[in-house]
Motif scaffolding. Structure first.
Motif, PDB file in Angstrom:
ATOM      1  N   MET A   1       0.929  -1.312  -0.125  1.00 49.76           N
ATOM      2  CA  MET A   1      -0.059   0.047  -0.032  1.00 49.76           C
ATOM      3  C   MET A   1       0.870   1.243   0.006  1.00 49.76           C
ATOM      4  O   MET A   1       2.175   1.152   0.018  1.00 49.76           O
ATOM      5  N   SER A   2       0.328   2.511  -0.241  1.00 43.27           N
ATOM      6  CA  SER A   2       0.929   3.668  -0.104  1.00 43.27           C
ATOM      7  C   SER A   2      -0.007   4.712   0.776  1.00 43.27           C
ATOM      8  O   SER A   2      -1.209   4.645   0.644  1.00 43.27           O
ATOM      9  N   THR A   3       0.650   5.496   1.443  1.00 41.35           N
ATOM     10  CA  THR A   3      -0.048   6.443   2.273  1.00 41.35           C
ATOM     11  C   THR A   3      -0.191   7.827   1.595  1.00 41.35           C
ATOM     12  O   THR A   3      -0.761   8.576   1.684  1.00 41.35           O
ATOM     13  N   ALA A   4       0.254   7.817   0.197  1.00 44.23           N
ATOM     14  CA  ALA A   4       0.199   8.934  -0.652  1.00 44.23           C
ATOM     15  C   ALA A   4      -1.021   9.060  -1.350  1.00 44.23           C
ATOM     16  O   ALA A   4      -1.302  10.112  -2.151  1.00 44.23           O
ATOM     17  N   PHE A   5      -1.497   7.840  -1.904  1.00 42.49           N
ATOM     18  CA  PHE A   5      -2.662   7.648  -2.646  1.00 42.49           C
ATOM     19  C   PHE A   5      -3.285   6.169  -2.586  1.00 42.49           C
ATOM     20  O   PHE A   5      -2.755   5.367  -1.815  1.00 42.49           O
ATOM     21  N   LYS A   6      -4.836   6.364  -2.383  1.00 41.21           N
ATOM     22  CA  LYS A   6      -5.509   5.220  -2.123  1.00 41.21           C
ATOM     23  C   LYS A   6      -5.575   3.932  -3.436  1.00 41.21           C
ATOM     24  O   LYS A   6      -5.455   4.814  -4.826  1.00 41.21           O
ATOM     25  N   TYR A   7      -5.752   2.790  -3.273  1.00 44.21           N
ATOM     26  CA  TYR A   7      -5.791   1.812  -4.379  1.00 44.21           C
ATOM     27  C   TYR A   7      -6.804   2.417  -5.394  1.00 44.21           C
ATOM     28  O   TYR A   7      -7.935   2.797  -5.125  1.00 44.21           O
ATOM     29  N   GLY A   8      -6.202   2.452  -6.647  1.00 39.27           N
ATOM     30  CA  GLY A   8      -7.101   2.633  -7.750  1.00 39.27           C
ATOM     31  C   GLY A   8      -7.234   4.142  -7.957  1.00 39.27           C
ATOM     32  O   GLY A   8      -8.019   4.829  -8.867  1.00 39.27           O
ATOM     33  N   GLU A   9      -6.798   5.089  -6.950  1.00 42.59           N
ATOM     34  CA  GLU A   9      -7.051   6.430  -7.214  1.00 42.59           C
ATOM     35  C   GLU A   9      -5.820   7.122  -8.027  1.00 42.59           C
ATOM     36  O   GLU A   9      -4.906   6.682  -8.104  1.00 42.59           O
ATOM     37  N   ARG A  10      -6.115   8.504  -8.213  1.00 39.41           N
ATOM     38  CA  ARG A  10      -4.980   9.257  -9.014  1.00 39.41           C
ATOM     39  C   ARG A  10      -3.889   9.252  -8.043  1.00 39.41           C
ATOM     40  O   ARG A  10      -3.888   9.792  -6.991  1.00 39.41           O
ATOM     41  N   ILE A  11      -2.537   9.127  -8.970  1.00 38.35           N
ATOM     42  CA  ILE A  11      -1.210   9.272  -8.254  1.00 38.35           C
ATOM     43  C   ILE A  11      -1.157  10.780  -8.104  1.00 38.35           C
ATOM     44  O   ILE A  11      -1.166  11.621  -9.144  1.00 38.35           O
ATOM     45  N   PRO A  12      -0.885  11.471  -7.113  1.00 35.33           N
ATOM     46  CA  PRO A  12      -0.480  12.880  -6.583  1.00 35.33           C
ATOM     47  C   PRO A  12       0.592  13.288  -7.783  1.00 35.33           C
ATOM     48  O   PRO A  12       1.786  12.578  -8.018  1.00 35.33           O
ATOM     49  N   LYS A  13       0.617  14.540  -8.451  1.00 35.55           N
ATOM     50  CA  LYS A  13       1.348  14.993  -9.487  1.00 35.55           C
ATOM     51  C   LYS A  13       2.826  15.168  -9.005  1.00 35.55           C
ATOM     52  O   LYS A  13       3.862  14.930  -9.867  1.00 35.55           O
ATOM     53  N   LYS A  14       3.200  15.132  -7.730  1.00 35.02           N
ATOM     54  CA  LYS A  14       4.579  15.311  -7.215  1.00 35.02           C
ATOM     55  C   LYS A  14       5.191  14.012  -7.580  1.00 35.02           C
ATOM     56  O   LYS A  14       6.554  14.192  -7.816  1.00 35.02           O
ATOM     57  N   TYR A  15       4.946  12.837  -7.820  1.00 32.33           N
ATOM     58  CA  TYR A  15       5.203  11.495  -8.029  1.00 32.33           C
ATOM     59  C   TYR A  15       5.337  11.451  -9.771  1.00 32.33           C
ATOM     60  O   TYR A  15       5.247  10.189 -10.180  1.00 32.33           O
ATOM     61  N   THR A  16       4.986  12.350 -10.532  1.00 33.75           N
ATOM     62  CA  THR A  16       4.931  12.123 -11.949  1.00 33.75           C
ATOM     63  C   THR A  16       5.828  12.989 -12.569  1.00 33.75           C
ATOM     64  O   THR A  16       6.636  14.122 -12.211  1.00 33.75           O
ATOM     65  N   CYS A  17       6.052  12.991 -13.767  1.00 32.51           N
ATOM     66  CA  CYS A  17       6.889  13.773 -14.838  1.00 32.51           C
ATOM     67  C   CYS A  17       6.539  15.014 -14.812  1.00 32.51           C
ATOM     68  O   CYS A  17       7.190  16.088 -15.349  1.00 32.51           O
ATOM     69  N   ASP A  18       5.241  15.484 -14.355  1.00 28.38           N
ATOM     70  CA  ASP A  18       4.773  16.678 -14.515  1.00 28.38           C
ATOM     71  C   ASP A  18       5.205  17.757 -13.276  1.00 28.38           C
ATOM     72  O   ASP A  18       4.676  18.917 -13.196  1.00 28.38           O
ATOM     73  N   ASP A  19       5.988  16.890 -12.485  1.00 26.58           N
ATOM     74  CA  ASP A  19       6.114  17.814 -11.247  1.00 26.58           C
ATOM     75  C   ASP A  19       7.659  17.218 -10.656  1.00 26.58           C
ATOM     76  O   ASP A  19       8.586  17.006 -11.761  1.00 26.58           O
TER      77      ASP A  19
END
Length: 154
Positions: free
Chosen positions: A6-24
């Motif tokens: 699991m992750s405390t950053a997002f729930k299963y099946g939900e959107r991954i926060p932008k900071k964990y993407t190439c857009d941030d």
């Protein structure tokens, strides 16, 4: 209890926060796991996007994680060897370490699967290994798998 990831950053099946993407800032999210199978000698983590236009796209390959580890902190360094954590392979961006979601603009949300494999051995895997190389080496030693998924679109 079953082997879980699991992750405390997002729930299963939900959107991954932008900071964990190439857009941030494109850092890895924190991950936690529990109930690893008895006899686990090492763990392997693979993150991939099965919805990529070119087919399955590998975002992260991390192996030889010690079995007493129960989590990965946010922002695992993008180095070949991460002290106390393990070794990192090459993702499909051609880089070592985590490469966050970066789907083409205008696509439906892509799914990003984090899979944690429990192994009954500590495999001898070379540095800079690809996902395919790692899976080929570990395939007969997997004693458990845990999965977590988030989505992202641009």
């Amino acid at each position: 209890m079953s082997f879980t990831l699991m992750s405390t950053a997002f729930k299963y099946g939900e959107r991954i926060p932008k900071k964990y993407t190439c857009d941030d800032v494109d850092i890895s999210p924190p991950l936690q796991w529990s109930n690893i199978p008895a006899g686990t000698k090492s763990l392997v983590l693979i993150m991939e996007d099965p919805d990529a236009p070119i087919g399955v796209f590998t975002h992260w390959v991390l192996y030889n994680i010690p079995p007493d580890k129960t989590e990965l902190p946010e922002n695992v360094p993008k180095t070949l060897v991460v002290e106390g954590i393990g070794m990192q392979g090459v993702n499909d961006f051609g880089r070592v370490g985590y490469g966050g979601p970066c789907p083409p603009r205008g696509h439906k949300p892509h799914r990003y699967f984090f899979r944690l494999y429990a192994l009954n051995t500590v495999p001898n895997i070379k540095q800079r290994a690809s996902k395919d190389e790692v899976l080929r080496i570990i395939k007969n030693n997997i004693i458990g798998t845990a999965e977590y998924m988030g989505t992202y679109s641009r």
